[in-house]
Motif scaffolding. Structure first.
Motif, PDB file in Angstrom:
ATOM      1  N   SER A 112       0.830  -1.203   0.000  1.00 15.75           N
ATOM      2  CA  SER A 112       0.000   0.000   0.000  1.00 15.75           C
ATOM      3  C   SER A 112       0.864   1.253   0.000  1.00 15.75           C
ATOM      4  O   SER A 112       0.592   2.229  -0.726  1.00 15.75           O
ATOM      5  N   GLN A 113       1.946   1.219   0.815  1.00 16.77           N
ATOM      6  CA  GLN A 113       2.848   2.361   0.859  1.00 16.77           C
ATOM      7  C   GLN A 113       3.516   2.574  -0.491  1.00 16.77           C
ATOM      8  O   GLN A 113       3.670   3.718  -0.964  1.00 16.77           O
ATOM      9  N   ALA A 114       3.907   1.434  -1.129  1.00 16.91           N
ATOM     10  CA  ALA A 114       4.548   1.536  -2.448  1.00 16.91           C
ATOM     11  C   ALA A 114       3.580   2.122  -3.480  1.00 16.91           C
ATOM     12  O   ALA A 114       3.967   2.960  -4.311  1.00 16.91           O
ATOM     13  N   LEU A 115       2.303   1.731  -3.423  1.00 17.70           N
ATOM     14  CA  LEU A 115       1.313   2.279  -4.354  1.00 17.70           C
ATOM     15  C   LEU A 115       1.100   3.763  -4.120  1.00 17.70           C
ATOM     16  O   LEU A 115       0.966   4.552  -5.072  1.00 17.70           O
ATOM     17  N   ASN A 116       1.047   4.137  -2.834  1.00 16.67           N
ATOM     18  CA  ASN A 116       0.881   5.557  -2.518  1.00 16.67           C
ATOM     19  C   ASN A 116       2.050   6.377  -3.035  1.00 16.67           C
ATOM     20  O   ASN A 116       1.873   7.467  -3.626  1.00 16.67           O
ATOM     21  N   GLU A 117       3.276   5.857  -2.817  1.00 19.04           N
ATOM     22  CA  GLU A 117       4.459   6.582  -3.296  1.00 19.04           C
ATOM     23  C   GLU A 117       4.455   6.667  -4.820  1.00 19.04           C
ATOM     24  O   GLU A 117       4.810   7.718  -5.408  1.00 19.04           O
ATOM     25  N   ARG A 118       4.037   5.577  -5.474  1.00 14.65           N
ATOM     26  CA  ARG A 118       3.981   5.604  -6.947  1.00 14.65           C
ATOM     27  C   ARG A 118       2.936   6.605  -7.434  1.00 14.65           C
ATOM     28  O   ARG A 118       3.159   7.332  -8.411  1.00 14.65           O
ATOM     29  N   GLY A 119       1.804   6.653  -6.730  1.00 18.14           N
ATOM     30  CA  GLY A 119       0.772   7.620  -7.105  1.00 18.14           C
ATOM     31  C   GLY A 119       1.263   9.053  -6.954  1.00 18.14           C
ATOM     32  O   GLY A 119       0.980   9.919  -7.810  1.00 18.14           O
ATOM     33  N   GLU A 120       2.008   9.294  -5.843  1.00 12.83           N
ATOM     34  CA  GLU A 120       2.552  10.642  -5.650  1.00 12.83           C
ATOM     35  C   GLU A 120       3.543  10.989  -6.751  1.00 12.83           C
ATOM     36  O   GLU A 120       3.533  12.123  -7.277  1.00 12.83           O
ATOM     37  N   ARG A 121       4.393  10.015  -7.130  1.00 12.57           N
ATOM     38  CA  ARG A 121       5.364  10.296  -8.212  1.00 12.57           C
ATOM     39  C   ARG A 121       4.637  10.567  -9.539  1.00 12.57           C
ATOM     40  O   ARG A 121       5.023  11.468 -10.310  1.00 12.57           O
ATOM     41  N   LEU A 122       3.581   9.771  -9.826  1.00 12.38           N
ATOM     42  CA  LEU A 122       2.820   9.994 -11.058  1.00 12.38           C
ATOM     43  C   LEU A 122       2.142  11.363 -11.040  1.00 12.38           C
ATOM     44  O   LEU A 122       2.060  12.062 -12.072  1.00 12.38           O
ATOM     45  N   GLY A 123       1.647  11.761  -9.857  1.00 12.36           N
ATOM     46  CA  GLY A 123       0.997  13.081  -9.754  1.00 12.36           C
ATOM     47  C   GLY A 123       1.983  14.199 -10.024  1.00 12.36           C
ATOM     48  O   GLY A 123       1.671  15.161 -10.749  1.00 12.36           O
ATOM     49  N   ARG A 124       3.199  14.082  -9.452  1.00  8.69           N
ATOM     50  CA  ARG A 124       4.211  15.121  -9.693  1.00  8.69           C
ATOM     51  C   ARG A 124       4.619  15.141 -11.159  1.00  8.69           C
ATOM     52  O   ARG A 124       4.838  16.215 -11.746  1.00  8.69           O
ATOM     53  N   ALA A 125       4.676  13.956 -11.793  1.00 10.61           N
ATOM     54  CA  ALA A 125       5.033  13.907 -13.216  1.00 10.61           C
ATOM     55  C   ALA A 125       3.951  14.579 -14.059  1.00 10.61           C
ATOM     56  O   ALA A 125       4.256  15.301 -15.023  1.00 10.61           O
ATOM     57  N   ASP A 126       2.683  14.362 -13.694  1.00 10.91           N
ATOM     58  CA  ASP A 126       1.590  15.005 -14.431  1.00 10.91           C
ATOM     59  C   ASP A 126       1.678  16.517 -14.294  1.00 10.91           C
ATOM     60  O   ASP A 126       1.431  17.264 -15.276  1.00 10.91           O
TER      61      ASP A 126
END
Length: 243
Positions: free
Chosen positions: A203-217
């Motif tokens: 879950s933590q890994a998914l959250n971190e990936r989501g945050e990275r994708l958001g910053r990339a967007d």
């Protein structure tokens, strides 16, 4: 392997017999040896054994077994049926003693057992066997303590020992079951903790990936805005120079 176990295995089991009891003995008085007897084999140990056949009708025998010094083999020396036994003499009915006599139709021997307890056990089993397997003319038991002939007492003693053994076995099984149950619960708890930890990490890994994708967007949007502004500025400059 004890001597009694070896005697049963070597002498009785091969003949489809079962040894019920055995007692190591020595003579109280030296037996007279005929003048012409020669070829003695030195020191030896003597056992009086009580056995019964496995096939019916059952036949009970009393056997004198010897083991000579320097040899591991046991040898049958004399044997009588239980119906040939005429008398068992316990010597003293008032106290424990290792001495006892056996009288047969054609023999009489005076023995000393290794201890009073060994004699007691052998005579108890011999008396019980005579009552169970003997013919109508049963042997006479004289000068024996009441405990040697008390079948009820002997049975009660056996029952008591069986109850103690079964109770000990029950406690051991309960303790083993409890120990296995605790180990099982511990394993389940460990497995549950491992699963929970893995889920939390995922879950933590998914959250971190989501945050990275958001910053990339966000960076992509900023770059698109910058590109559009640059295109507008470039178009204005081109129109100005054309005029």
């Amino acid at each position: 392997m004890s001597a009694k176990s070896a005697i049963n295995k070597d002498l009785f089991t091969p003949h489809n017999e079962k040894m019920l009891a055995a007692v190591q003995v020595k003579r109280r008085t030296k037996k007279k040896i005929p003048f012409l007897a020669t070829g003695g084999q030195g020191d030896y140990m003597t056992f009086i054994c009580l056995s019964v056949t496995n096939k019916r009708p059952s036949h009970v025998s009393i056997t004198k077994v010897k083991q000579f010094q320097g040899s591991s083999a046991f040898v049958k020396r004399s044997q009588w049926t239980i119906d040939q036994l005429r008398q068992v003499n316990g010597i003293d009915p008032n106290k424990d003693s290792p001495e006892f006599d056996l009288m047969f139709d054609n023999a009489f021997d005076q023995w000393v057992a290794g201890s009073a307890g060994e004699k007691c056990t052998f005579v108890q089993i011999l008396h019980h066997t005579c009552q169970r397997y003997g013919s109508a003319r049963k042997p006479e038991f004289v000068n024996c303590q009441p405990k040697l002939l008390g079948e009820d007492q002997a049975v009660d003693s056996v029952v008591f020992r069986c109850k103690v053994f079964l109770n000990r076995m029950r406690k051991d099984l309960v303790a083993r079951h409890s120990r296995l149950l605790r180990q099982g619960n511990s394993i389940l708890h460990s497995a549950a903790d491992s699963v929970t930890s893995a889920v939390q990490k995922a879950s933590q890994a998914l959250n971190e990936r989501g945050e990275r994708l958001g910053r990339a967007d966000e960076r992509t949007a900023d770059m698109m805005n910058s590109a559009e502004q640059f295109a507008v500025t470039a178009h204005k400059l081109a129109m100005k120079h054309k005029c």
